[in-house]
Every structure is written in C-alpha cells, then in structure tokens.
Design an enzyme around this catalytic site. Sequence first.
Site, PDB file in Angstrom:
ATOM      1  N   GLU A   1       0.839  -1.206   0.000  1.00 13.92           N
ATOM      2  CA  GLU A   1       0.000   0.000   0.000  1.00 13.92           C
ATOM      3  C   GLU A   1       0.870   1.251   0.000  1.00 13.92           C
ATOM      4  OE1 GLU A   1      -2.449  -1.103   3.338  1.00 13.92           O
ATOM      5  OE2 GLU A   1      -3.388  -2.671   2.123  1.00 13.92           O
TER       6      GLU A   1
ATOM      7  N   GLY B   1      -6.277  -7.961   1.175  1.00 12.82           N
ATOM      8  CA  GLY B   1      -7.585  -7.331   1.377  1.00 12.82           C
ATOM      9  C   GLY B   1      -8.625  -7.736   0.357  1.00 12.82           C
TER      10      GLY B   1
ATOM     11  N   GLU C   1       3.898 -10.919   0.369  1.00 14.78           N
ATOM     12  CA  GLU C   1       2.499 -10.515   0.287  1.00 14.78           C
ATOM     13  C   GLU C   1       2.122 -10.272  -1.175  1.00 14.78           C
ATOM     14  OE1 GLU C   1       1.023  -8.909   4.277  1.00 14.78           O
ATOM     15  OE2 GLU C   1       1.668  -7.214   3.086  1.00 14.78           O
TER      16      GLU C   1
HETATM   17  C1  PEP Z   1      -1.747  -6.738   5.015  1.00 13.40           C
HETATM   18  O1  PEP Z   1      -2.264  -5.655   5.218  1.00 13.40           O
HETATM   19  O2  PEP Z   1      -0.538  -6.859   5.120  1.00 13.40           O
HETATM   20  C2  PEP Z   1      -2.620  -7.874   4.689  1.00 13.40           C
HETATM   21  C3  PEP Z   1      -2.070  -9.026   4.419  1.00 13.40           C
HETATM   22  O3  PEP Z   1      -3.974  -7.631   4.686  1.00 13.40           O
HETATM   23  P1  PEP Z   1      -5.134  -8.737   4.574  1.00 13.40           P
HETATM   24  O4  PEP Z   1      -4.818  -9.819   5.570  1.00 13.40           O
HETATM   25  O5  PEP Z   1      -6.377  -7.983   4.919  1.00 13.40           O
HETATM   26  O6  PEP Z   1      -5.129  -9.258   3.184  1.00 13.40           O
END
Ligand code: PEP
Length: 254
Positions: free
Chosen positions: A100, A175, A169
């Site tokens: 993000e 999200g 990630e």
């Molecule tokens: C994050 O914000 O690092 C994340 C993995 O969010 P989420 O678990 O909501 O996908």
Amino acid sequence: MTKKLIAGNWKMNGNLADNAALMGAVVAGLPSAEALEAAQVSVLVCVPAPYLAQVAALRGPVDLGAQDVSPQKGGAYTGEVSPAMLKDFGTRFVIVGHSERRQNHFETNELVALKAQNSLAHGLTPIVCVGETLAQREAGETEAVVKRQLAAVIHVNGHCLTELVVAYEPVWAIGTGKTATPEQAQAVHAVIRTQLQAASSNAKRIPILYGGSMNASNAAALLAQPDIDGGLIGGAALKAADFLQIVAAAQAVA
Ligand code: PEP
C-alpha cells in the site's frame, strides 16, 4: 524451522475505545507468555503510530510494531516518524515497503532498503514486504519481481541480515479475500529462502511471513508449509476471535 511469528497489521484502523476492546480480548484469549514461548510462537501487532503508547500499555505478551518509518534520523522532515521515536514507545518491529505504501506513496525498492537500514541502525527489526501484482504474476514475473525487491534490501543491509523479517504478500491477495494456495505461497517462500541463503549463513533464522487474506480457515494449511514461518495479517487481525484462531493454528504446527 524458525519460531512462528503471527503479526497483525491494523493499517489505518482503530480508535482509543476500539483498540482497548481489541487488545483486551486478544490478551485475555492468548496463552501466557511462557506457553507461547514453549510453543515457539510470537505474537505482534503493528498499530498506527498515534496509538503506540496506548497499545504499549495494554500489550501483555504481544510485541509492538509500527507500520512505517522514516529513512532519516531526525530533523526537518515534516510528518515523518524516526526509528528513535518508535523505540521510545517500546516498539520492536516496523513494517517497511508494504504494497500500500509502494502503490500509494510511490516507495521504491531503494527507499524501502534505506528504511530497513535506518530501522536496523536503531535496533528495530524491519518486516520487509515483497510481492507481485496480479499482472506481474500473469506475466510470469513473480520470481523476478520478488527477487528484485529483496535484492535492494540485501544490497544495503547485507551484514545485518539476521535481524530481518521478510513478508511475502502477493498484492492481488491483500484485502481481496483471495489467498495464495499453500503451494503457491511455499514456492515463492522457497525462492526467498534461497536468495537469503546466498547472502547470509543464518538465513534459516530469518522469518518469512505470508500475508494476503490469511484468516482463521486458511492459516493452518499455510503455516504448515516448510518455509512459511508466520503470517502478516490485515483484516483478520481486527477481529480478536479470528486473530486468536490464527495464533492457535501457529501453535498447532510449531
Ligand atoms: C496486510 O495488510 O498486510 C494484509 C495481508 O492484509 P489482509 O490480511 O487484509 O489481506
């Protein structure tokens, strides 16, 4: 196999009342610090900077983390927060390079590496986030993208590598409710482990977390993978019951 680290990322959520309720429920539902240690599980919450002092006072056996840090030590950098400021509140970890921030604040691999370096210089453990977009995955670029992101951090911080945490990630899973399968996640974690091994003889001790819609239902299968050493959890970290179930899943596989 390293200790499992279950890290919540609250993002820009919370207020004094909700934080107190969430931390109260999490701390009440967790095993004791001794039991967590025996199970080789650590629990962490990364909270918005204004609430570090509040959560520090409520944290019980939960470690405290921040969500971003300045690459500067201090001075005329309006709006920035230095590692020393984070340390003042007992913060031990800081997320750097979350997708993000890469997307919304145009953070480059080089800036992320400098943030990791500044954290390490002040005794904070950076959680370096890496991960590909859906377009990059579909173009077969996942490995190259992740390696490039991590290479920048290794290049600047090579000698301090054991103090890092890496979080894989996939951007398309954050999200969105879409999770990488355990096999997809493990494949990228193995690539990251190999890259770390080439840079550090202690690479086995560097936790590699998976993040991207990890929840109470999918955590056990993800955490059972050999190179998945924990989770970075967004949405499910805001619900005490879900977060506690993920911690329990980590205890079961640790
Ligand atoms: C994050 O914000 O690092 C994340 C993995 O969010 P989420 O678990 O909501 O996908």
